[in-house]
Each structure stands twice: as C-alpha cells, then as structure tokens.
Write a protein that holds these residues in place. Structure first.
Motif, mmCIF file in Angstrom:
data_model
loop_
_atom_site.group_PDB
_atom_site.id
_atom_site.type_symbol
_atom_site.label_atom_id
_atom_site.label_comp_id
_atom_site.label_asym_id
_atom_site.label_seq_id
_atom_site.Cartn_x
_atom_site.Cartn_y
_atom_site.Cartn_z
ATOM 1 N N MET A 1 0.843 -1.207 0.000
ATOM 2 C CA MET A 1 0.000 0.000 0.000
ATOM 3 C C MET A 1 0.872 1.249 0.000
ATOM 4 S SD MET A 1 -3.188 1.492 1.147
ATOM 5 C CE MET A 1 -3.996 1.090 2.668
ATOM 6 N N LEU A 2 0.515 2.217 -0.844
ATOM 7 C CA LEU A 2 1.229 3.489 -0.886
ATOM 8 C C LEU A 2 0.294 4.609 -0.450
ATOM 9 C CD1 LEU A 2 3.154 3.293 -4.302
ATOM 10 C CD2 LEU A 2 4.148 3.153 -2.001
ATOM 11 N N THR A 3 0.786 5.459 0.436
ATOM 12 C CA THR A 3 -0.004 6.621 0.865
ATOM 13 C C THR A 3 0.525 7.866 0.153
ATOM 14 O OG1 THR A 3 -0.412 5.590 2.997
ATOM 15 C CG2 THR A 3 -0.729 7.966 2.883
ATOM 16 N N ILE A 4 -0.405 8.603 -0.453
ATOM 17 C CA ILE A 4 -0.022 9.739 -1.289
ATOM 18 C C ILE A 4 -0.783 10.997 -0.860
ATOM 19 C CG2 ILE A 4 0.112 10.589 -3.672
ATOM 20 C CD1 ILE A 4 -0.113 7.556 -4.505
ATOM 21 N N ALA A 5 -0.052 12.015 -0.450
ATOM 22 C CA ALA A 5 -0.684 13.279 -0.037
ATOM 23 C C ALA A 5 -0.909 14.164 -1.258
ATOM 24 C CB ALA A 5 0.197 14.003 0.981
ATOM 25 N N LEU A 6 -2.168 14.565 -1.437
ATOM 26 C CA LEU A 6 -2.511 15.417 -2.578
ATOM 27 C C LEU A 6 -2.968 16.787 -2.086
ATOM 28 C CD1 LEU A 6 -4.681 12.987 -4.746
ATOM 29 C CD2 LEU A 6 -2.257 13.520 -5.018
ATOM 30 N N LYS A 33 -14.733 13.794 2.794
ATOM 31 C CA LYS A 33 -13.737 12.845 3.300
ATOM 32 C C LYS A 33 -12.320 13.264 2.924
ATOM 33 C CE LYS A 33 -16.177 8.829 4.518
ATOM 34 N NZ LYS A 33 -16.521 7.481 4.078
ATOM 35 N N LEU A 34 -11.405 13.008 3.831
ATOM 36 C CA LEU A 34 -10.016 13.414 3.629
ATOM 37 C C LEU A 34 -9.121 12.243 3.248
ATOM 38 C CD1 LEU A 34 -9.784 15.867 6.654
ATOM 39 C CD2 LEU A 34 -10.190 16.427 4.259
ATOM 40 N N ILE A 35 -9.690 11.028 3.303
ATOM 41 C CA ILE A 35 -8.931 9.842 2.909
ATOM 42 C C ILE A 35 -9.717 9.075 1.851
ATOM 43 C CG2 ILE A 35 -7.957 7.631 3.684
ATOM 44 C CD1 ILE A 35 -7.460 8.765 6.380
ATOM 45 N N LEU A 36 -9.006 8.613 0.847
ATOM 46 C CA LEU A 36 -9.613 7.786 -0.193
ATOM 47 C C LEU A 36 -8.727 6.550 -0.363
ATOM 48 C CD1 LEU A 36 -11.161 7.092 -2.889
ATOM 49 C CD2 LEU A 36 -9.716 8.783 -4.008
ATOM 50 N N GLU A 37 -9.308 5.374 -0.052
ATOM 51 C CA GLU A 37 -8.526 4.142 -0.165
ATOM 52 C C GLU A 37 -9.072 3.270 -1.274
ATOM 53 O OE1 GLU A 37 -7.120 3.219 4.301
ATOM 54 O OE2 GLU A 37 -7.592 1.430 3.100
ATOM 55 N N ALA A 39 -7.574 0.247 -4.479
ATOM 56 C CA ALA A 39 -6.611 -0.398 -5.382
ATOM 57 C C ALA A 39 -5.157 -0.271 -4.910
ATOM 58 C CB ALA A 39 -6.766 0.188 -6.786
ATOM 59 N N GLY A 40 -4.948 -0.430 -3.605
ATOM 60 C CA GLY A 40 -3.581 -0.395 -3.092
ATOM 61 C C GLY A 40 -3.034 1.000 -2.836
ATOM 62 N N PHE A 41 -3.901 2.006 -2.982
ATOM 63 C CA PHE A 41 -3.477 3.377 -2.710
ATOM 64 C C PHE A 41 -4.315 3.989 -1.604
ATOM 65 C CE2 PHE A 41 -2.499 2.915 -7.293
ATOM 66 C CZ PHE A 41 -1.119 3.080 -7.218
ATOM 67 N N ARG A 42 -3.678 4.842 -0.812
ATOM 68 C CA ARG A 42 -4.413 5.654 0.143
ATOM 69 C C ARG A 42 -4.062 7.106 -0.150
ATOM 70 N NH1 ARG A 42 -3.815 4.471 6.413
ATOM 71 N NH2 ARG A 42 -1.659 4.928 5.874
ATOM 72 N N PHE A 43 -5.038 7.857 -0.641
ATOM 73 C CA PHE A 43 -4.814 9.268 -0.951
ATOM 74 C C PHE A 43 -5.268 10.132 0.220
ATOM 75 C CE2 PHE A 43 -5.399 7.269 -5.136
ATOM 76 C CZ PHE A 43 -4.261 7.707 -5.788
ATOM 77 N N LEU A 44 -4.472 11.137 0.546
ATOM 78 C CA LEU A 44 -4.812 12.077 1.615
ATOM 79 C C LEU A 44 -5.078 13.439 0.995
ATOM 80 C CD1 LEU A 44 -1.878 11.269 4.102
ATOM 81 C CD2 LEU A 44 -4.074 10.062 3.863
ATOM 82 N N ASN A 45 -6.110 14.095 1.459
ATOM 83 C CA ASN A 45 -6.492 15.409 0.952
ATOM 84 C C ASN A 45 -5.963 16.464 1.922
ATOM 85 O OD1 ASN A 45 -7.830 17.400 -0.452
ATOM 86 N ND2 ASN A 45 -9.880 16.821 0.259
ATOM 87 N N VAL A 46 -4.882 17.148 1.581
ATOM 88 C CA VAL A 46 -4.266 18.094 2.522
ATOM 89 C C VAL A 46 -4.042 19.466 1.884
ATOM 90 C CG1 VAL A 46 -3.085 16.113 3.562
ATOM 91 C CG2 VAL A 46 -1.768 17.656 2.136
ATOM 92 N N ARG A 47 -3.732 20.456 2.702
ATOM 93 C CA ARG A 47 -3.414 21.796 2.201
ATOM 94 C C ARG A 47 -2.088 21.749 1.437
ATOM 95 N NH1 ARG A 47 -5.060 27.021 4.008
ATOM 96 N NH2 ARG A 47 -3.345 27.854 2.793
#
Ligand code: PRP
Length: 202
Positions: A1-6, A33-37, A39-47
C-alpha cells in the motif's frame, strides 16, 4: 500500500485523473472525506503547503506539490517526477507603468515566498525588506504596504485586475511527485512501478 498526499483543489483532481488512466480505476474523494482508499493506494487530501510535511514525517510515502513550495522550505525529500501540471511561475508584480528601481536604497517586497525572494536579492547583493503575507498579496502595492510583490502567476489575471503588471520571473514551477527517503528504500519496487505508469501518461 502506498499513501499519497494530494493538495486540495485542481492539482489533486488532475493527479487523480493520471492515476485513473494509469491504473484503470476511478479515484474520487467522497464529499468531505479526507482519505480515499482504493486499489492499493491511500490518498490524503491536505493543504498545499502541508504536503511536504506529511511526506517528511513519513505519514505519506509520496506527495504532489509545486516546486515553489519545495524551494521555499528546502525539505530533505526525493523529487521523483515532474507531473507537468499546475504550471505557474513565481514573478514580480509591479504597479502598472512602474519598474523595479534597483538604485533605490531599499526595496520593500510583500510575498508569501519569503525565502525565494530573499535568495533572489542576496544573489544580487541588494538590501530588501520582505514583508510576509499569507494571501491577497496583490493588494500590498496598492495601499503602499510594499513597493512590489513576488507571487505566483498563472494566467496573470489577478495582477491585471488589480492594476499590477507581471515583472521579471524568478522561477518556473509545476507539480512534482515527491517521496519520503525511507519509503523510497522500503517500497522501491512499488514506487518505481508507479513512477513508470504515471510517466507513461505524461
Ligand atoms: C495564486 C496567487 C495569485 C493567483 C494567480 O493564488 O497568489 O493570487 O493564484 O493566478 P492568476 O495569474 O491566474 O491570476 P492561489 O489561487 O494559489 O491561492 P492562495 O493565495 O490561497 O495560494
């Protein structure tokens, strides 16, 4: 799993479109929502300015952020890929008809990009006063808070509508994919695979 801050907004949307094209999945944040999980990705919604912080601390393996934000703080991170989106420049803004008077004993500059502006003038060995602002930078010369500004220019419309002209460019910027150093070694295969698939979409 990869976590990616957007970064919130248009860059997040355009980055997710690249991921959709690369991985054949739909990636859409639900309402607030601030997290989207998926297909092996976790996206974070940040400033925007917080992206490098998440990546630096390892709370996210990767992040997407403008070169201007990286230059402003000088983080110890890996710049993996230029995503070729969110293109803009950091440039001077001057009152219409005025020019930068380099002979003036001291120029006052209002900006959100303190370090970038400071470096520019240090290289020219010029004394400047920098006033840090957090937004609406274009206002500063209009009310004589500063002689000029250093700010992000995309279309130039904000400066134009406020009676300013775009002056010399200090740097070009676009969104870059950045990586936490430890993550890069621990998840190298996953990250390089991701890089290759996203690169194919550029
Ligand atoms: C930036 C910048 C300008 C505007 C320039 O602000 O500070 O105000 O965009 O764009 P333009 O050249 O297309 O008019 P941004 O929208 O990023 O908001 P921020 O001040 O909250 O970072």
């Amino acid at each position: 799993m990869l976590t990616i801050a957007l970064p919130k907004g248009r860059i997040a949307k355009e980055t997710l479109e690249k991921f959709e094209a690369a991985f054949g999945e739909k990636f859409i944040f639900e309402d607030r929502k601030l997290i989207l999980e998926k297909a092996g990705f976790r996206f974070l919604n940040v400033r925007n300015q917080d992206v490098p912080t998440y990546v630096m601390h390892g709370a996210a393996d990767l992040g997407v952020v403008g070169l201007d934000v990286l230059e402003e703080k000088e983080y110890d991170l890996i710049k993996l890929l230029d995503l070729e989106l969110g293109r803009c420049k950091v440039a001077f803004g001057l009152k219409r008809g005025e020019e930068l008077d380099f002979n003036k004993s001291k120029i006052t500059i209002a900006t959100k990009h303190e370090k970038i502006a400071k470096r520019y003038f240090e290289e020219k060995a010029m004394a400047v006063d920098i006033i840090k602002l957090y937004g609406s930078i274009e206002l500063a010369p209009l009310v004589d808070l500063a002689d000029c500004i250093v700010d992000i220019v995309e279309t130039g419309e904000t400066m134009k509508q406020n009676g300013l002209e775009v002056g010399p460019t200090i740097m070009e910027s676009s969104a870059h994919l950045i990586v936490n150093k430890n993550s890069f070694y621990a998840k190298k295969d996953l990250i390089l695979d991701l890089k290759e698939k996203i690169e194919a979409q550029l």
